[in-house]
Write an enzyme that holds these catalytic residues in place. Sequence first.
Site, PDB file in Angstrom:
ATOM      1  N   PHE A 140       1.077  -1.179   0.402  1.00  0.00           N
ATOM      2  CA  PHE A 140       0.055  -0.097  -0.200  1.00  0.00           C
ATOM      3  C   PHE A 140       0.471   1.217   0.292  1.00  0.00           C
ATOM      4  CE2 PHE A 140      -1.629   3.489   1.191  1.00  0.00           C
ATOM      5  CZ  PHE A 140      -3.702   3.388   1.088  1.00  0.00           C
ATOM      6  N   ASP A 225       9.214   3.271   2.191  1.00  0.00           N
ATOM      7  CA  ASP A 225       8.226   4.045   3.022  1.00  0.00           C
ATOM      8  C   ASP A 225       7.855   3.446   3.575  1.00  0.00           C
ATOM      9  OD1 ASP A 225       5.452   4.438   3.112  1.00  0.00           O
ATOM     10  OD2 ASP A 225       4.922   4.544   0.741  1.00  0.00           O
ATOM     11  N   LYS A 254       2.216  11.580   7.242  1.00  0.00           N
ATOM     12  CA  LYS A 254       1.280  11.366   8.374  1.00  0.00           C
ATOM     13  C   LYS A 254       2.048  11.444  10.259  1.00  0.00           C
ATOM     14  CE  LYS A 254      -0.545   7.252   6.107  1.00  0.00           C
ATOM     15  NZ  LYS A 254      -1.103   6.337   6.248  1.00  0.00           N
TER      16      LYS A 254
END
Length: 400
Positions: A140, A225, A254
């Site tokens: 993802f 990531d 985030k």
Amino acid sequence: MKTNEYIDIENRLGAHNYKPLDVILNRGEGIWVWDVEGNRYLDCLSAYSAVNQGHCHPKIREAMMEQSQRMTLTSRAFRNDQLPLLYQELCALTRSHKVLPMNSGAEAVETAIKCVRKWGYETKGVPENKAEIIVCKNNFHGRTLAIIGFSTDDNARKNFGPFAPGFKAIPFGDADALEAAITPNTVAFMVEPIQGEAGVIIPPAGYLKKAREICTRNNVVLVLDEIQTGLGRTGKLLAEEHDGIEADLTLIGKALSGGFYPVSAVLSNEAVLGLLQPGQHGSTFGGNPLACAVARQALKVLIEEKMVENSANMGAYFLGELKKIEHPAIKEIRGRGLMIAIELFEGTEGGARSVCEKLMKMGILCKETHTYTIRFAPPLVIKKEDIDWALDKIKKAFSE
Ligand SMILES: *Cc1c(COP(=O)(O)O)cnc(C)c1O
């Protein structure tokens, strides 16, 4: 207005691209959130790890308010006094040489894709338009077109094509598959240190170290990531530290703003980001002074208030106690730091969703990922007594 009225409006006027739990939140503080009916919940999702520092951290809020009274946006046509300081602080913390600020996680991923392709053509000597990037199955990395093009989740991709070429997906956790997939045109391998959205999938020990060696040996850029795993979530500032490696490019987002504002960044060695020339990449809001001031303070409290250490300690405690729960539906309980999942056996009636709904009624908010996995990822400021409180409820949810 009551919960149902809000839900009705949302159902009528909004796109149905999410399936949220039916709770309308209007206040948050630390690990707690409150709904419009006044009920309190322990947040065990932390906005997919964007509020690692806890909801509405007072120091981040102060930095945001202070900065918003002076200057919010200059665009990068001009310089601002916050961006250089964010560069300095990020590089010192993460041992990076260069930083490129963006807004969302997906934008950081897109930026990395552009940069490693450019590096491939200009430094490695890959023939034009032949660059290949290796990714992992069940990855993802976000929701933009280039990114979903190399997703292996049919629901994320179906009927959104055609997609950009140049990506190859290999099994996650399989270093031999990486070695075998590399060709002279491979420019990068992009991987999550722990696959978050796939259900907190932890690769075999030594995997990232091997991936690092393989990338170095084949002149391939290693892109980690860490948008979800980074900034303390797994008990280290960056998850790469568990394996004692350094990526060439690290993507963070985030929690970089503690949940106040979208801020992301590509952290890089000199070789890759050093290639960008004026006009080749940008973002109106990327690197704006408000974002930088918020990110600087979000990093500062993460370190000063020892949230990374707390994540390691409380995560180990939480995981250890969860593992004591015995229930025929539980297939596995796994985690690292405060990134924890309970996986149920396939076919369990009601799946993870029904456990999440039960927990919601008991005052714990968590979200199923896929059908059978429940993720527990509270803010990193959680204390032992709060975990004990949660454990009591979780045990009850499984004993009913
Ligand atoms: C959330 C996430 C992204 C995308 O971030 P957005 O801010 O939602 O675009 C990318 N990679 C990983 C690993 C993520 O968890």
